[in-house]
Design an enzyme around this catalytic site. Structure first.
Site, PDB file in Angstrom:
ATOM      1  N   ASP A   1      -4.606  21.345  -9.889  1.00 42.10           N
ATOM      2  CA  ASP A   1      -4.656  20.893 -11.256  1.00 42.10           C
ATOM      3  C   ASP A   1      -4.464  20.734 -12.739  1.00 42.10           C
ATOM      4  OD1 ASP A   1      -6.205  19.080 -13.549  1.00 42.10           O
ATOM      5  OD2 ASP A   1      -7.753  18.609 -13.221  1.00 42.10           O
TER       6      ASP A   1
ATOM      7  N   TYR B   1     -13.377  21.325 -13.176  1.00 40.39           N
ATOM      8  CA  TYR B   1     -13.367  19.775 -14.338  1.00 40.39           C
ATOM      9  C   TYR B   1     -15.165  19.608 -13.460  1.00 40.39           C
ATOM     10  CZ  TYR B   1     -13.376  15.112 -15.024  1.00 40.39           C
ATOM     11  OH  TYR B   1     -13.434  13.504 -14.746  1.00 40.39           O
TER      12      TYR B   1
ATOM     13  N   LYS C   1      -4.618  10.874 -19.133  1.00 45.45           N
ATOM     14  CA  LYS C   1      -4.604  11.527 -19.772  1.00 45.45           C
ATOM     15  C   LYS C   1      -3.248  11.455 -20.171  1.00 45.45           C
ATOM     16  CE  LYS C   1      -9.034  12.377 -18.532  1.00 45.45           C
ATOM     17  NZ  LYS C   1      -9.934  13.853 -17.899  1.00 45.45           N
TER      18      LYS C   1
ATOM     19  N   ARG D   1       0.658  -0.991  -0.044  1.00 44.47           N
ATOM     20  CA  ARG D   1      -0.160  -0.037   0.073  1.00 44.47           C
ATOM     21  C   ARG D   1       0.919   1.647   0.225  1.00 44.47           C
ATOM     22  NH1 ARG D   1      -2.735   0.771   4.699  1.00 44.47           N
ATOM     23  NH2 ARG D   1      -3.288  -1.659   4.661  1.00 44.47           N
TER      24      ARG D   1
HETATM   25  C1  LIG Z   1     -10.499  14.019 -16.389  1.00 44.20           C
HETATM   26  C2  LIG Z   1      -9.903  14.501 -15.747  1.00 44.20           C
HETATM   27  C3  LIG Z   1      -9.672  14.648 -13.962  1.00 44.20           C
HETATM   28  C4  LIG Z   1     -10.035  13.641 -14.053  1.00 44.20           C
HETATM   29  O1  LIG Z   1      -9.091  12.284 -14.361  1.00 44.20           O
HETATM   30  P1  LIG Z   1      -9.720  10.579 -13.434  1.00 44.20           P
HETATM   31  O2  LIG Z   1      -8.739   9.802 -14.418  1.00 44.20           O
HETATM   32  O3  LIG Z   1     -10.798  10.743 -14.787  1.00 44.20           O
HETATM   33  O4  LIG Z   1      -9.824   9.888 -12.567  1.00 44.20           O
HETATM   34  C5  LIG Z   1      -9.116  15.574 -13.344  1.00 44.20           C
HETATM   35  N1  LIG Z   1      -8.888  16.906 -14.426  1.00 44.20           N
HETATM   36  C6  LIG Z   1      -9.528  17.383 -15.119  1.00 44.20           C
HETATM   37  C7  LIG Z   1      -8.918  18.675 -15.555  1.00 44.20           C
HETATM   38  C8  LIG Z   1      -9.888  15.899 -15.941  1.00 44.20           C
HETATM   39  O5  LIG Z   1     -10.101  16.098 -17.859  1.00 44.20           O
END
Ligand SMILES: *Cc1c(COP(=O)(O)O)cnc(C)c1O
Length: 409
Positions: A198, A126, A223, A73
């Site tokens: 973010d 988001y 992404k 973990r």
């Molecule tokens: C897709 C996304 C997330 C969330 O990511 P996941 O891996 O799908 O949970 C967070 N912030 C932004 C800007 C995103 O486009």
């Protein structure tokens, strides 16, 4: 960034150019059977040869910065290699791998705020994060309110006595306004609040959060970092003073991700620079073409001079990625569907950051700067396909759309 001969000779990794670092960070062939790539370590359990070694490691592990492996973990050599590579690229202290981007968001917020405290969140956050803030964290007594991403001067009055952090995302989801991160960080810090950011859209290749006042950076590695639409993964990177709290919170909550996905993210890093350079240039070409198209009402892309926050983007970011949006006139759904259904290369898909082009109709909620109901926002992810093919695809679908529009006029 270029390195002087002496810096390189001294093995100072920060002195290398970013492409060199993307190729070399998180790899150590000598430690892993001389393989070029850090292997996938599958492990829940680690064993010690004797009590003295175990006791020695137990003492070392009291330092939150310790990078050893004691139990699955806490991580394994593959996940740690990915954490360290991105932390190094961003200029943060350490990273913490998470099972998804959304988990990274939740983990970062829970690390800094408790019941009775408040988080001030950018209005163009988001959408799934907005949902967590308003509908989930509220149940645990963490209060949220929003601020207009472009009204930097209006932020100070929205900071409450119990505000623990400002939560930023630049450019914001779907509408892509770019906040003035360094200025907002100054205001936040003056009020004793932390800055969470973010960095999914820019990645450390185009934006260095810790050089712009950010305390905790987080990613949907799902992404661009993974980059091939084949894994869900998140990452939190923290400043040194905050890292122990973040680590004890997220690992204490039981968040960890698997070594296969960490491996895919490490592999994604090797090509991040060339991929993002191509995403950027193709997206700008597509956006320029859309802007000239008579049926298109507007383009929302930070690299365009008319875009809200363009000057800030130009000052703070070294590039733009493949994700932006454009606007068509709002029409009845069947007419809009004509556009979507005539696209061959842009598939309808919720994610982005992979090699493939995608189209999505965002469901954006705004407290400030309400969205014009006469305009339909369409989000595009411009992939790595031949850009003239992508433009031809849009041209064909926009032609069909214009035809359908005339029929209802
Ligand atoms: C897709 C996304 C997330 C969330 O990511 P996941 O891996 O799908 O949970 C967070 N912030 C932004 C800007 C995103 O486009």
């Amino acid at each position: 960034m270029t390195a002087s001969v002496t810096e390189v000779a001294a093995g100072n990794p920060a002195a290398y150019g970013v492409e060199t670092r993307l190729g070399h960070l998180g790899r150590d062939p000598a430690a892993h059977g001389r393989t070029v790539n850090t292997p996938i370590y599958r492990a829940s359990t680690y064993v010690w040869p004797d009590t003295a070694t175990q006791e020695q490691e137990r003492l070392l592990a009291q330092d939150p910065a310790y990078r050893g492996t004691m139990y699955g973990r806490g991580g394994n050599p593959t996940t740690i290699a990915f954490e360290d590579a991105v932390a190094e690229l961003e200029g943060g202290f350490r990273g913490l791998i998470m099972p998804s981007g959304l988990a990274a968001i939740v983990g970062a917020v829970l690390s800094v705020a408790k019941a009775g405290e408040h988080i001030l969140v950018t209005d163009n956050v988001y959408p799934s994060a907005r949902n967590v803030f308003t509908n989930v964290l509220s149940r645990y007594g963490i209060e949220t309110s929003f601020f207009d991403p472009l009204d930097t001067d209006g932020i100070a009055v929205r900071i409450q006595r119990n505000t623990r952090a400002l939560y930023l995302e630049a450019p914001g989801s779907d509408t892509f306004e770019v906040q003035d991160v360094p200025r907002i960080a100054e205001i936040a810090h003056a009020h004793g609040a932390l800055v969470l950011f973010d960095n999914t859209w820019a990645t450390p290749y185009f934006f260095k959060p810790f050089e712009h006042g950010v305390d905790i950076s987080l990613h949907a590695a799902t992404k661009y970092l993974v980059g091939h639409s084949d894994a869900m993964l998140g990452l939190i990177v923290a400043r040194k003073e905050i890292y122990p709290d973040v680590r004890s919170t997220v690992r204490g909550l039981g968040y960890i991700a698997g070594p296969d996905d960490a491996y895919l993210a490490l592999r994604g890093l090797r090509t991040l620079g060339v991929r993002l350079d191509r995403h950027e240039s193709s997206a700008i070409e597509v956006a320029e073409w859309l802007l000239r198209h008579p049926g298109v009402l507007g383009v929302r892309h930070p690299a365009f001079a008319h875009h809200p926050g363009h000057a800030t983007w130009q000052r703070d970011f070294s590039g733009s990625s493949g994700l932006f949006s454009f606007e068509l006139p709002a029409v009845p759904k069947p007419v809009l569907n004509v556009f979507l259904d005539h696209l061959q290369l842009f598939s309808m898909g919720a994610s982005w950051g992979g090699f493939e082009s995608l189209v999505k109709l965002p469901h954006a909620t705004r407290t400030f700067q309400p969205l014009d109901p006469a305009r339909q926002i369409i989000r595009l992810h411009v992939g790595l396909e031949t850009v003239s093919d992508l433009i031809a695809d849009l041209d064909y679908a926009l032609g069909a759309f214009a035809h359908a529009q005339k029929k209802i006029a």
